[in-house]
Design an enzyme around this catalytic site. Structure first.
Site, PDB file in Angstrom:
ATOM      1  N   PHE A 187       0.805  -1.227   0.000  1.00 56.51           N
ATOM      2  CA  PHE A 187       0.000   0.000   0.000  1.00 56.51           C
ATOM      3  C   PHE A 187       0.836   1.274   0.000  1.00 56.51           C
ATOM      4  CE2 PHE A 187      -1.046  -1.274   4.658  1.00 56.51           C
ATOM      5  CZ  PHE A 187       0.036  -0.586   5.210  1.00 56.51           C
ATOM      6  N   HIS A 226      -1.804   3.991  12.551  1.00 60.18           N
ATOM      7  CA  HIS A 226      -0.894   4.357  13.650  1.00 60.18           C
ATOM      8  C   HIS A 226       0.555   3.906  13.415  1.00 60.18           C
ATOM      9  CE1 HIS A 226      -0.984   0.629  16.527  1.00 60.18           C
ATOM     10  NE2 HIS A 226      -0.946   0.246  15.288  1.00 60.18           N
TER      11      HIS A 226
END
Ligand SMILES: C[S@@+](CC[C@H](N)C(=O)[O-])C[C@H]1O[C@@H](n2cnc3c(N)ncnc32)[C@H](O)[C@@H]1O
Length: 345
Positions: A236, A254
């Site tokens: 990604f 996060h």
């Protein structure tokens, strides 16, 4: 009143107990982690045992064994009746390796990776650098996935951490309005499997680095969902995200710095059809940044384990998702220290 007198009165009225207990909290934590490492709870699930039999079963030296077992009793994770040790209801359910509800995989990762790394918190605070040995050019997953066994251990730990959230997600979102979904950064696929079990009309799967395929496919097959869930290989950071009516990003944002967080949200927006939904979840910090200690401590964990990762509030997430183009933004608690934010394209 003079300073000395005031100080004496304070000492009489205010116990230091809470501060000292907090400071020594690692003793209780490590006692539990060692019990998980030794598989004590699985042994007792097979048969409750008295001190000597339990000591021998675990291969412990005589000196500390009884104190170790009774410390676990005092910490509320074991029971002792007539000299025999038993699991509590809680440890029988969650720390017996033979039960599907076992959460010990995450605690094993805490024992082997997080516990030593947290010893360097002060250094991380002084330098702003990770303390888990990753080089400047690496991210967490370059080292966590250095060999297939470490990758499998990491993925199993994520399953044990995410199962309760996955169940809540299956219930708290209007899945009936959608037909397809992909979990972005899926690890073993605990989230798509729980959602797939809860909603038989859905098809989709999990997107992750190509090396994760084998553990994902094995997990999905074990849960007999291979006809509806498949693996989407990709990176990604360098590639677009797959398209589906709903994309899920849990424990993803996060791990990364603000720019990568924004890029991932923009990629999700591009991949969704009009009317599609993005669900993000994490241990989101409360907006006032004073209550969700688990979220704040997780952010320090990211400081020590990643190049730029940090946890964030639901308000932060809503603002970033709005910038990416999402509308109808809403937030909801998912249980424990977790929250989700949902946005519609
Ligand atoms: C912290 S885990 C979260 C797993 C799962 N979403 C959950 O909540 O249990 C992060 C996941 O992101 C995946 N990941 C990391 N870097 C990635 C990349 N560049 N492209 C695709 N997936 C990636 C990892 O393999 C891992 O499965």
């Amino acid at each position: 009143m003079g300073a000395t007198t005031k100080n004496t009165t304070d000492i009489a009225e205010l116990s230091p107990e809470r501060i000292v207990q907090l400071g020594l909290g690692f003793c209780a934590s490590k006692t539990l982690l060692s019990a998980v490492e030794l598989d004590l709870f699985t042994e007792l699930a097979a048969s409750p045992l008295e001190t000597e039999a339990l000591r021998q079963r675990l291969g412990l030296h005589q000196r500390g064994a009884r104190d170790f077992f009774d410390a676990l009793v005092a910490l509320g994770v074991l029971e002792r009746r007539d000299g025999i040790y038993f699991n509590t209801h809680e440890t029988a359910l969650y720390l017996d390796r033979n039960k599907p509800s076992y959460v010990g995989k995450m605690l094993q990762l805490a024992n082997t990776l997080l516990y030593p790394t947290w010893g360097s918190l002060t250094r991380a605070l002084q330098t702003g650098k990770p303390q888990n040995g990753i080089k400047d050019s690496e991210d967490l997953f370059d080292t966590a996935y250095s060999d297939p066994a470490s990758m499998a251990q990491y993925a199993e730990a994520m399953t044990s951490a995410s199962l309760p959230i996955a169940r809540a997600l299956g219930q708290r979102f209007r899945w009936v309005d959608y037909g397809t979904f992909v979990d972005i950064g899926t690890a073993e696929g605990a989230v798509p499997v729980e959602i797939g079990h809860a909603h038989s009309h859905l098809t989709g799967g999990g997107f992750d680095l190509p090396s994760v395929r084998s553990v994902f496919e094995a997990y999905v097959q074990r849960h007999k969902l291979e006809d509806r869930l498949r693996f989407y290989p990709g990176d990604f950071l360098s590639q677009p995200l797959p398209s589906a009516d709903v994309l899920v990003m849990g424990h993803i944002l996060h791990n990364w710095n603000l720019q990568v967080k924004r890029d991932l949200l923009a990629k999700a927006y591009t991949a969704l059809p009009k009317g599609g939904a993005l669900i993000t979840y994490d241990q989101m910090i409360d907006d006032e940044r004073r209550e969700n200690a688990a979220g704040l401590l997780m952010s320090l964990n990211m400081l020590m384990r990643t190049q730029g990762g940090f946890d964030y509030t639901a308000a932060d997430c809503i603002a970033w998702m709005r910038e990416a183009g999402f509308t109808e933004l809403s937030r909801e608690r998912l249980g424990g220290s977790y929250s989700m934010v949902v946005g519609i394209k």
